[in-house]
Design a protein around this motif. Structure first.
Motif, PDB file in Angstrom:
ATOM      1  N   ILE A  47       0.872  -1.167   0.000  1.00 57.32           N
ATOM      2  CA  ILE A  47       0.000   0.000   0.000  1.00 57.32           C
ATOM      3  C   ILE A  47       0.913   1.221   0.000  1.00 57.32           C
ATOM      4  CG2 ILE A  47      -1.860   1.239   1.179  1.00 57.32           C
ATOM      5  CD1 ILE A  47      -2.590  -1.416   2.531  1.00 57.32           C
ATOM      6  N   ARG A  48       0.781   2.057  -1.030  1.00 55.09           N
ATOM      7  CA  ARG A  48       1.700   3.167  -1.208  1.00 55.09           C
ATOM      8  C   ARG A  48       0.951   4.443  -1.588  1.00 55.09           C
ATOM      9  NH1 ARG A  48       7.069   1.567  -2.080  1.00 55.09           N
ATOM     10  NH2 ARG A  48       7.383  -0.697  -2.221  1.00 55.09           N
ATOM     11  N   THR A  49       1.638   5.561  -1.529  1.00 57.71           N
ATOM     12  CA  THR A  49       1.209   6.877  -1.999  1.00 57.71           C
ATOM     13  C   THR A  49      -0.254   7.144  -1.636  1.00 57.71           C
ATOM     14  OG1 THR A  49       0.696   6.073  -4.243  1.00 57.71           O
ATOM     15  CG2 THR A  49       2.934   6.807  -3.844  1.00 57.71           C
ATOM     16  N   ALA A  50      -1.102   7.371  -2.653  1.00 62.77           N
ATOM     17  CA  ALA A  50      -2.497   7.714  -2.384  1.00 62.77           C
ATOM     18  C   ALA A  50      -3.258   6.564  -1.732  1.00 62.77           C
ATOM     19  CB  ALA A  50      -3.191   8.132  -3.681  1.00 62.77           C
ATOM     20  N   GLY A  51      -2.769   5.335  -1.886  1.00 62.38           N
ATOM     21  CA  GLY A  51      -3.401   4.218  -1.186  1.00 62.38           C
ATOM     22  C   GLY A  51      -3.288   4.367   0.316  1.00 62.38           C
ATOM     23  N   VAL A  52      -2.162   4.911   0.781  1.00 59.71           N
ATOM     24  CA  VAL A  52      -1.992   5.186   2.213  1.00 59.71           C
ATOM     25  C   VAL A  52      -3.009   6.244   2.655  1.00 59.71           C
ATOM     26  CG1 VAL A  52      -0.398   6.050   3.977  1.00 59.71           C
ATOM     27  CG2 VAL A  52       0.443   4.549   2.158  1.00 59.71           C
ATOM     28  N   ALA A 319       1.807  -0.954  -8.023  1.00 64.08           N
ATOM     29  CA  ALA A 319       0.753   0.031  -7.769  1.00 64.08           C
ATOM     30  C   ALA A 319      -0.651  -0.552  -7.770  1.00 64.08           C
ATOM     31  CB  ALA A 319       0.834   1.149  -8.813  1.00 64.08           C
ATOM     32  N   GLY A 320      -0.802  -1.853  -7.946  1.00 68.42           N
ATOM     33  CA  GLY A 320      -2.134  -2.427  -8.102  1.00 68.42           C
ATOM     34  C   GLY A 320      -3.042  -2.216  -6.910  1.00 68.42           C
ATOM     35  N   THR A 321      -2.543  -2.464  -5.711  1.00 71.02           N
ATOM     36  CA  THR A 321      -3.369  -2.309  -4.510  1.00 71.02           C
ATOM     37  C   THR A 321      -3.717  -0.843  -4.279  1.00 71.02           C
ATOM     38  OG1 THR A 321      -2.349  -4.260  -3.536  1.00 71.02           O
ATOM     39  CG2 THR A 321      -3.471  -2.762  -2.031  1.00 71.02           C
ATOM     40  N   THR A 322      -2.754   0.024  -4.500  1.00 75.69           N
ATOM     41  CA  THR A 322      -3.001   1.459  -4.353  1.00 75.69           C
ATOM     42  C   THR A 322      -4.088   1.914  -5.308  1.00 75.69           C
ATOM     43  OG1 THR A 322      -0.825   2.032  -3.502  1.00 75.69           O
ATOM     44  CG2 THR A 322      -1.970   3.731  -4.761  1.00 75.69           C
TER      45      THR A 322
END
Length: 421
Positions: A47-52, A319-322
């Motif tokens: 979980i990264r960037t905007a997903g966070v 980036a898939g989850t994000t």
């Protein structure tokens, strides 16, 4: 929006997240999943960037993810003799992550977290062992959608149908009137994930990664349960050829055939490949898949929409989850913003997601060669450069060239929506 009836297809990551936010917007949501129960296997996801940003808007989710996150302190990149030549560790800052994520979690554990956040919501109903066989729309945007099912649910009308069932979405094919592999772009890359019933790394908190000629990549990490989590990945040059076809043909024959294909493919790969192959052949939680990108011309058609990999699988960018979390939040938020006006809401969803999707799907030409060089010379060069980079202060800068998934959290600001619940 209190009377809006929505069908969400898929109960992995994108589906439950979409249900969560649509319920917050006041809709009543039915989530169907073709498997008989929640799937709890699969690879580690980040979980990264905007997903966070989205995760932090869902009370309890960040704590639940931290409880279940993979207990890894970094990755050792090793030579064929097992000696490390480079190590990458987390930054310690979840708002600016390295190649090793602060929120790395197994896909099945994240699916469980999202299911637990939604299963008791009175506006959300789950139905397992079911799938869509037909979607009939009236004239675009003029009324409810009629959906038929395969395994017992009676035909029903919904104001909106959302496909969240993966890159090779059958629901996308029905909703857009296309083939299952239409708009699916092969990356000439595939991977397999499994557990080995013994600890090959002696409880090390550092994962180990190894590259062999032919674009073959092996990764292992110790698990607190005493098993070793292992990955086989192969990355071939992108081009007109379809290097993943033999893997795809094996997939059609089932897991046993895929295992035999991989055993042959990794024969003589060096390092501890033989041990990993043996563990793979015995694995009970084996999961394999092709890495692809999905590039559809539209993210919605009438009262049918796509969220997550079904609409914009990013391939091997991390980036898939994000994208799944951001897509779920944005779809529901835009519908709420337009007070249930689906035409305007779906248009807003598409307009907001397109720039983020475009950036997070972008893969620089040299990246596949860095992850999995094809030749012995390429491996030597990559290893030498990686050793230099990881021992210098330019690592953070270098990682940002791998794509949008490694940007800071604030690079993708999200709107603040008003929610009913």
């Amino acid at each position: 929006m209190s009377k809006l009836q929505v069908l969400v297809v898929g109960a992995s990551i994108a589906g439950p997240a979409t249900a969560y936010w649509l319920a917050k917007a006041g809709a009543r949501v039915t989530v169907i999943e073709r498997f008989p129960q929640l799937r709890t296997n699969g690879q580690a996801v980040d979980i990264r960037t905007a997903g966070v940003t989205v995760m932090r808007k869902m009370p309890g989710m960040e704590d639940a993810v931290r409880t279940k996150k993979v207990d890894i302190h970094g990755i050792n990149f090793v030579n064929s003799d097992g000696r490390p030549y480079a190590t990458i560790k987390p930054t310690g800052n979840p708002d600016q992550q390295s190649l090793v994520s602060e929120y790395e979690i197994y896909r099945g554990d994240l699916a469980q977290v999202l299911f637990d956040l939604t299963k008791d919501n009175e506006r959300i109903r789950y139905v397992f062992g079911e799938q869509v066989t037909a979607i009939r729309q009236n004239e675009p945007d003029s009324g409810p959608v009629t959906v038929e099912f395969a395994n017992g649910l009676p035909p029903a009308e919904y104001d909106l149908v959302v496909a969240c069932d993966g890159a090779t979405s059958r629901t996308r094919a029905i909703g857009l009137g296309c083939g299952v592999r239409d708009y699916v772009e092969p990356m000439n890359c595939w991977a397999a994930y499994f557990s080995i019933e013994r600890d090959l790394l002696g409880g090390s908190k550092l994962g180990h990664a190894y590259s062999a000629v032919g674009g073959r990549f092996i990764a292992m990490g110790s698990d607190p349960t005493g098993v070793t989590r292992a990955t086989f990945m192969c990355i071939n040059p992108r081009g007109p050829g379809d290097a993943a076809r033999p893997f795809r043909e094996a997939m059609k024959q089932g897991d046993d055939e895929v295992k035999q294909f991989l055993a042959r493919y990794y024969e003589g790969a060096g390092w501890r490949a033989d041990e990993v192959v043996k563990g793979m052949l015995e694995a009970q939680d084996f999961y394999a898949g092709e890495s692809v990108q999905v590039r559809v011309p539209v993210l919605h058609k009438g009262r049918f929409a796509l969220v997550g990999d079904s609409g914009y699988a990013p391939g091997p960018t991390g980036a898939g989850t994000t994208l799944a979390l951001v897509g779920a939040y944005t779809l529901a938020g835009e519908i709420a913003k337009h007070d249930g006006d689906l035409v305007a809401g779906l248009r807003g969803y598409e307009e907001r997601m397109r720039p983020i999707v475009s950036e997070m799907q972008h893969i620089l030409p040299f990246v596949p060669a860095i992850f999995a060089p094809r030749t012995a010379w390429g491996i030597w060069l990559r290893n030498t450069l990686l050793a230099i980079v990881t021992r210098s202060r330019i690592l953070d800068l270098a990682q940002r060239f791998f794509g949008g998934a490694f940007a800071t959290v604030d690079k993708y600001p999200l709107p603040e929506y008003q929610w009913v619940n």
